[in-house]
Write a protein that holds these residues in place. Structure first.
Motif, PDB file in Angstrom:
ATOM      1  N   ILE A  84      14.280 -22.146  -1.605  1.00 21.50           N
ATOM      2  CA  ILE A  84      13.483 -21.964  -2.818  1.00 21.50           C
ATOM      3  C   ILE A  84      14.057 -20.798  -3.625  1.00 21.50           C
ATOM      4  O   ILE A  84      14.277 -19.705  -3.090  1.00 21.50           O
ATOM      5  CB  ILE A  84      12.012 -21.688  -2.476  1.00 21.50           C
ATOM      6  CG1 ILE A  84      11.433 -22.870  -1.659  1.00 21.50           C
ATOM      7  CG2 ILE A  84      11.185 -21.470  -3.739  1.00 21.50           C
ATOM      8  CD1 ILE A  84      10.022 -22.642  -1.180  1.00 21.50           C
ATOM      9  N   LEU A  85      14.308 -21.062  -4.902  1.00 23.53           N
ATOM     10  CA  LEU A  85      14.813 -20.039  -5.814  1.00 23.53           C
ATOM     11  C   LEU A  85      13.775 -19.804  -6.906  1.00 23.53           C
ATOM     12  O   LEU A  85      13.211 -20.745  -7.447  1.00 23.53           O
ATOM     13  CB  LEU A  85      16.124 -20.478  -6.456  1.00 23.53           C
ATOM     14  CG  LEU A  85      17.292 -20.826  -5.523  1.00 23.53           C
ATOM     15  CD1 LEU A  85      18.487 -21.277  -6.351  1.00 23.53           C
ATOM     16  CD2 LEU A  85      17.668 -19.645  -4.640  1.00 23.53           C
ATOM     17  N   LEU A  86      13.566 -18.509  -7.213  1.00 22.64           N
ATOM     18  CA  LEU A  86      12.727 -18.113  -8.347  1.00 22.64           C
ATOM     19  C   LEU A  86      13.616 -17.359  -9.316  1.00 22.64           C
ATOM     20  O   LEU A  86      14.236 -16.360  -8.946  1.00 22.64           O
ATOM     21  CB  LEU A  86      11.558 -17.235  -7.889  1.00 22.64           C
ATOM     22  CG  LEU A  86      10.557 -16.835  -8.964  1.00 22.64           C
ATOM     23  CD1 LEU A  86       9.815 -18.060  -9.492  1.00 22.64           C
ATOM     24  CD2 LEU A  86       9.569 -15.803  -8.445  1.00 22.64           C
ATOM     25  N   THR A  87      13.757 -17.882 -10.546  1.00 18.63           N
ATOM     26  CA  THR A  87      14.649 -17.257 -11.535  1.00 18.63           C
ATOM     27  C   THR A  87      13.832 -16.827 -12.744  1.00 18.63           C
ATOM     28  O   THR A  87      12.684 -17.258 -12.931  1.00 18.63           O
ATOM     29  CB  THR A  87      15.739 -18.248 -11.974  1.00 18.63           C
ATOM     30  OG1 THR A  87      15.162 -19.239 -12.810  1.00 18.63           O
ATOM     31  CG2 THR A  87      16.395 -18.916 -10.769  1.00 18.63           C
ATOM     32  N   ASP A  88      14.450 -15.987 -13.557  1.00 14.91           N
ATOM     33  CA  ASP A  88      13.806 -15.612 -14.821  1.00 14.91           C
ATOM     34  C   ASP A  88      13.989 -16.740 -15.823  1.00 14.91           C
ATOM     35  O   ASP A  88      14.656 -17.733 -15.522  1.00 14.91           O
ATOM     36  CB  ASP A  88      14.384 -14.290 -15.338  1.00 14.91           C
ATOM     37  CG  ASP A  88      15.878 -14.389 -15.655  1.00 14.91           C
ATOM     38  OD1 ASP A  88      16.398 -15.536 -15.728  1.00 14.91           O
ATOM     39  OD2 ASP A  88      16.531 -13.351 -15.815  1.00 14.91           O
ATOM     40  N   PRO A  89      13.451 -16.672 -17.002  1.00 12.16           N
ATOM     41  CA  PRO A  89      13.552 -17.768 -17.977  1.00 12.16           C
ATOM     42  C   PRO A  89      14.985 -18.138 -18.326  1.00 12.16           C
ATOM     43  O   PRO A  89      15.250 -19.261 -18.767  1.00 12.16           O
ATOM     44  CB  PRO A  89      12.792 -17.258 -19.190  1.00 12.16           C
ATOM     45  CG  PRO A  89      11.801 -16.300 -18.616  1.00 12.16           C
ATOM     46  CD  PRO A  89      12.490 -15.627 -17.462  1.00 12.16           C
ATOM     47  N   ASN A 147       8.973 -25.567 -14.500  1.00 12.81           N
ATOM     48  CA  ASN A 147       8.889 -24.488 -15.500  1.00 12.81           C
ATOM     49  C   ASN A 147       7.532 -23.782 -15.332  1.00 12.81           C
ATOM     50  O   ASN A 147       6.466 -24.397 -15.486  1.00 12.81           O
ATOM     51  CB  ASN A 147       9.021 -25.092 -16.896  1.00 12.81           C
ATOM     52  CG  ASN A 147       9.032 -24.023 -17.974  1.00 12.81           C
ATOM     53  OD1 ASN A 147       9.492 -22.911 -17.732  1.00 12.81           O
ATOM     54  ND2 ASN A 147       8.515 -24.344 -19.152  1.00 12.81           N
ATOM     55  N   CYS A 148       7.579 -22.485 -14.981  1.00 11.93           N
ATOM     56  CA  CYS A 148       6.352 -21.693 -14.794  1.00 11.93           C
ATOM     57  C   CYS A 148       6.021 -20.977 -16.122  1.00 11.93           C
ATOM     58  O   CYS A 148       6.879 -20.271 -16.691  1.00 11.93           O
ATOM     59  CB  CYS A 148       6.536 -20.652 -13.699  1.00 11.93           C
ATOM     60  SG  CYS A 148       6.943 -21.361 -12.095  1.00 11.93           S
ATOM     61  N   VAL A 149       4.831 -21.177 -16.612  1.00 11.79           N
ATOM     62  CA  VAL A 149       4.432 -20.560 -17.880  1.00 11.79           C
ATOM     63  C   VAL A 149       3.337 -19.524 -17.626  1.00 11.79           C
ATOM     64  O   VAL A 149       2.602 -19.584 -16.635  1.00 11.79           O
ATOM     65  CB  VAL A 149       3.917 -21.636 -18.858  1.00 11.79           C
ATOM     66  CG1 VAL A 149       5.030 -22.599 -19.214  1.00 11.79           C
ATOM     67  CG2 VAL A 149       2.741 -22.394 -18.274  1.00 11.79           C
ATOM     68  N   ASP A 150       3.270 -18.529 -18.523  1.00 12.35           N
ATOM     69  CA  ASP A 150       2.234 -17.493 -18.395  1.00 12.35           C
ATOM     70  C   ASP A 150       0.974 -17.927 -19.122  1.00 12.35           C
ATOM     71  O   ASP A 150       0.870 -19.066 -19.573  1.00 12.35           O
ATOM     72  CB  ASP A 150       2.772 -16.151 -18.925  1.00 12.35           C
ATOM     73  CG  ASP A 150       3.298 -16.276 -20.351  1.00 12.35           C
ATOM     74  OD1 ASP A 150       2.897 -17.255 -21.046  1.00 12.35           O
ATOM     75  OD2 ASP A 150       4.135 -15.450 -20.770  1.00 12.35           O
ATOM     76  N   GLU A 151       0.052 -16.978 -19.286  1.00 11.03           N
ATOM     77  CA  GLU A 151      -1.238 -17.320 -19.875  1.00 11.03           C
ATOM     78  C   GLU A 151      -1.154 -17.692 -21.340  1.00 11.03           C
ATOM     79  O   GLU A 151      -2.049 -18.354 -21.877  1.00 11.03           O
ATOM     80  CB  GLU A 151      -2.235 -16.155 -19.697  1.00 11.03           C
ATOM     81  CG  GLU A 151      -1.819 -14.858 -20.366  1.00 11.03           C
ATOM     82  CD  GLU A 151      -0.877 -14.027 -19.489  1.00 11.03           C
ATOM     83  OE1 GLU A 151      -0.531 -12.921 -19.887  1.00 11.03           O
ATOM     84  OE2 GLU A 151      -0.488 -14.527 -18.394  1.00 11.03           O
ATOM     85  N   ILE A 152      -0.055 -17.323 -22.018  1.00  8.41           N
ATOM     86  CA  ILE A 152       0.080 -17.660 -23.440  1.00  8.41           C
ATOM     87  C   ILE A 152       1.007 -18.861 -23.647  1.00  8.41           C
ATOM     88  O   ILE A 152       1.359 -19.206 -24.775  1.00  8.41           O
ATOM     89  CB  ILE A 152       0.582 -16.453 -24.248  1.00  8.41           C
ATOM     90  CG1 ILE A 152       1.984 -16.028 -23.763  1.00  8.41           C
ATOM     91  CG2 ILE A 152      -0.412 -15.303 -24.175  1.00  8.41           C
ATOM     92  CD1 ILE A 152       2.587 -14.895 -24.619  1.00  8.41           C
ATOM     93  N   GLY A 153       1.412 -19.517 -22.511  1.00  5.08           N
ATOM     94  CA  GLY A 153       2.229 -20.717 -22.610  1.00  5.08           C
ATOM     95  C   GLY A 153       3.710 -20.486 -22.721  1.00  5.08           C
ATOM     96  O   GLY A 153       4.457 -21.421 -22.996  1.00  5.08           O
ATOM     97  N   GLN A 154       4.139 -19.263 -22.513  1.00  4.62           N
ATOM     98  CA  GLN A 154       5.558 -18.961 -22.574  1.00  4.62           C
ATOM     99  C   GLN A 154       6.177 -19.085 -21.178  1.00  4.62           C
ATOM    100  O   GLN A 154       5.496 -18.886 -20.170  1.00  4.62           O
ATOM    101  CB  GLN A 154       5.779 -17.546 -23.109  1.00  4.62           C
ATOM    102  CG  GLN A 154       5.289 -17.353 -24.533  1.00  4.62           C
ATOM    103  CD  GLN A 154       6.107 -18.185 -25.516  1.00  4.62           C
ATOM    104  OE1 GLN A 154       7.313 -18.316 -25.375  1.00  4.62           O
ATOM    105  NE2 GLN A 154       5.414 -18.751 -26.499  1.00  4.62           N
ATOM    106  N   THR A 155       7.480 -19.444 -21.116  1.00  6.08           N
ATOM    107  CA  THR A 155       8.164 -19.566 -19.826  1.00  6.08           C
ATOM    108  C   THR A 155       8.252 -18.198 -19.184  1.00  6.08           C
ATOM    109  O   THR A 155       8.841 -17.256 -19.735  1.00  6.08           O
ATOM    110  CB  THR A 155       9.570 -20.146 -20.006  1.00  6.08           C
ATOM    111  OG1 THR A 155       9.473 -21.445 -20.572  1.00  6.08           O
ATOM    112  CG2 THR A 155      10.289 -20.238 -18.660  1.00  6.08           C
ATOM    113  N   ALA A 156       7.606 -18.070 -18.006  1.00  2.48           N
ATOM    114  CA  ALA A 156       7.637 -16.803 -17.273  1.00  2.48           C
ATOM    115  C   ALA A 156       8.728 -16.810 -16.226  1.00  2.48           C
ATOM    116  O   ALA A 156       9.320 -15.764 -15.923  1.00  2.48           O
ATOM    117  CB  ALA A 156       6.279 -16.556 -16.612  1.00  2.48           C
ATOM    118  N   ALA A 157       9.014 -17.983 -15.645  1.00  4.97           N
ATOM    119  CA  ALA A 157      10.031 -18.096 -14.604  1.00  4.97           C
ATOM    120  C   ALA A 157      10.325 -19.574 -14.365  1.00  4.97           C
ATOM    121  O   ALA A 157       9.621 -20.455 -14.856  1.00  4.97           O
ATOM    122  CB  ALA A 157       9.552 -17.424 -13.316  1.00  4.97           C
TER     123      ALA A 157
END
Length: 489
Positions: A84-89, A147-157
């Motif tokens: 499992i890899l977690l990357t930034d946007p 695609n992981c998004v934050d509370e405002i719908g932006q790509t967080a990771a």
């Protein structure tokens, strides 16, 4: 490869190989598709779990302390068996969690995921494919991303889960080895069974070939088995045996015919030669020459009749006997024939019961029909008992005329009745007095009647034998048809 056994066996073998190859290909394709689908579901499930946690804890990505996320990803990697890899946007690897038995060091997986993969995940929200993640892995992996998004719908990771494609390949190889082992055993057993099946199917044909060869060399008593557990071959065997029986009978009849003809030719020729020599050397007195010349004339006539019958039989066999139909009076012809046998009838003191319809005009070849009537009357007079009865009828029967002649005396055995019209056939057992003839007379009679479109039959029972035949009637002349009864002793 002209041998039917080899062809049949090769056909079996080829069919089996094609069937196993097709079945194996379809089976392996289904297993491969199922395996890939299973990996996809496994990876997508893992990615969805990690995506949910990361989205709920996206604030932790903004801090330097990612202990919670690392611990959770390590647990998921251990449970799922996935990397499992977690990357930034932008695709830079932030956290890497490996299964315990992966054998890859964490510091080996560093760097940035390809921009194309990042863009695909961000545009579609998810991804599944095969690759090495821009060189992060040393071999191809099945890859799933989210695609992981934050509370405002932006790509967080970005979350990426991967598993080596070699795991599926290894499974396929194991399954393939097992399948090939099973196929090899099954194929050997099937080919052995096919060998025996091919032999079972071709053995009767070999028997037929062997019997045909023997038959061709004159062994006419050869027969083949009619119980081969195969309807078509059994029918062929029955047909062959029927043919063999028929040819054997024909051969026996032909041999009898040759013997009879030899005797028929030898006897009159011997008599003729003896009488001629006797007249030439003076053994026979001059005053007795006319008597012996009449005997010679009768023997010559006998030879002529035999030769004519042989020629007629040959023409019938070749389909060259030609009839020329024309109207004539069957009653008048029958009367002429009876008159020609007057001496023999009187010598035997026969009782005659004659019923001939007046002016029975038929359409046929008069010469051939005369021979038919003459032959039947000759046989009847020859075989009737002394002082017996001859019964002769000629009458209309619909569009046909019916002529019948019945004589008392010895009967024809029931087993011989179906064969009396066969070529060369002689019923010597019941009519032992008839040591002459070649067995052609009734065959020619039947052939002539059939050529006229008529039928001929025979009946023998209760001390009587009757022959009857029909020929087509000609157009009736004007005037009535009155019958006449003639009885003679």
């Amino acid at each position: 490869m002209r041998n039917i056994f080899v062809k049949n066996y090769m056909a079996f073998a080829l069919l089996i190989l094609i069937s196993f190859t097709f079945a194996g290909g379809v089976f392996m394709a289904q297993v491969s598709r199922y395996s890939v689908q299973e990996k996809q579901e496994q990876l997508e499930t893992t990615v969805s779990y990690v995506d949910a946690i990361v989205e709920n804890n996206s604030v932790l990505l903004q801090t330097q302390d990612n202990t919670f996320l690392k611990t959770y990803l390590d647990q998921q990697a251990a449970v799922s068996g996935c990397t499992i890899l977690l990357t930034d946007p932008q695709g830079k690897v932030l956290i890497c969690s490996l299964p315990k038995d992966d054998g890859i060091e964490k510091d080996q997986i560093q760097g940035t995921v390809s921009a194309k993969l990042v863009q695909s995940i961000r545009d579609k929200g998810s991804y599944f494919g095969l690759g090495n993640v821009s060189g992060l892995f040393s071999e191809n992996y099945f890859i799933a991303g989210a695609n992981c998004v934050d509370e405002i719908g932006q790509t967080a990771a970005l979350v990426i889960a991967a598993i080596p494609s070699a795991s599926t390949t290894g499974l396929m190889h194991t399954i393939m080895r097992s399948y090939l082992f099973i196929v090899a055993i099954t194929l050997v057993l099937t080919l052995i069974i096919s060998w025996f099946l091919s032999d079972m199917l071709t053995r009767p044909l070999k028997g037929l070939v062997s019997a045909a060869k023997k038959f061709g060399h004159g062994e006419f008593d050869v027969r083949v088995s009619e119980n081969n557990n195969c309807d078509e071959i059994d029918e062929l065997a029955v047909s062959f045996n029927n043919m063999a029986t028929s040819l054997q009978q024909q051969e026996e009849l032909s041999r009898g015919f040759v013997a009879n003809v030899s005797h028929e030719l030898k006897t009159p020729m011997t008599s003729i030669r003896g009488f001629v020599d006797g007249m030439l050397d003076g053994t026979i007195p001059q005053e007795r020459h006319p008597q012996y010349l009449r005997i010679i004339s009768e023997e010559v006539d006998r030879l002529s009749r035999l030769v004519m019958r042989m020629l007629d039989a040959a023409k019938i066999q070749a389909g060259e006997l030609i009839i020329t139909p024309a109207p004539f009076d069957l009653t008048e012809m029958a009367a002429r024939v009876l008159i020609s046998f007057e001496k023999q009838i009187n010598d035997k003191q026969l009782e005659m019961d004659v019923d001939l319809q007046d002016s029975l005009i038929v359409n046929g070849d008069s010469d051939h029909i005369y021979r038919v009537i003459y032959n039947l009357v000759d046989n009847a007079v020859k075989f009737v008992n002394d002082g017996g009865t001859l019964t002769i009828r000629a009458e209309e029967e619909g569009t046909m005329s019916l002529f019948s002649i019945r004589n008392t005396g010895s009967e024809i055995p029931a087993e011989d009745l179906p064969h009396v019209f066969d070529r060369f056939y002689k019923v010597d057992r019941s009519r032992s007095r008839d040591r002459t003839g070649a067995g052609l007379g009734l065959y020619i009679v039947k052939s002539i009647i059939n050529l006229h479109g008529g039928e001929i039959s025979v009946r023998s029972a209760n001390g009587e034998t009757e022959f009857a035949f029909t020929v087509p009637l000609a157009q009736k002349p004007s005037g009535g048809n009155e019958g006449r009864q003639l009885t003679q002793k």
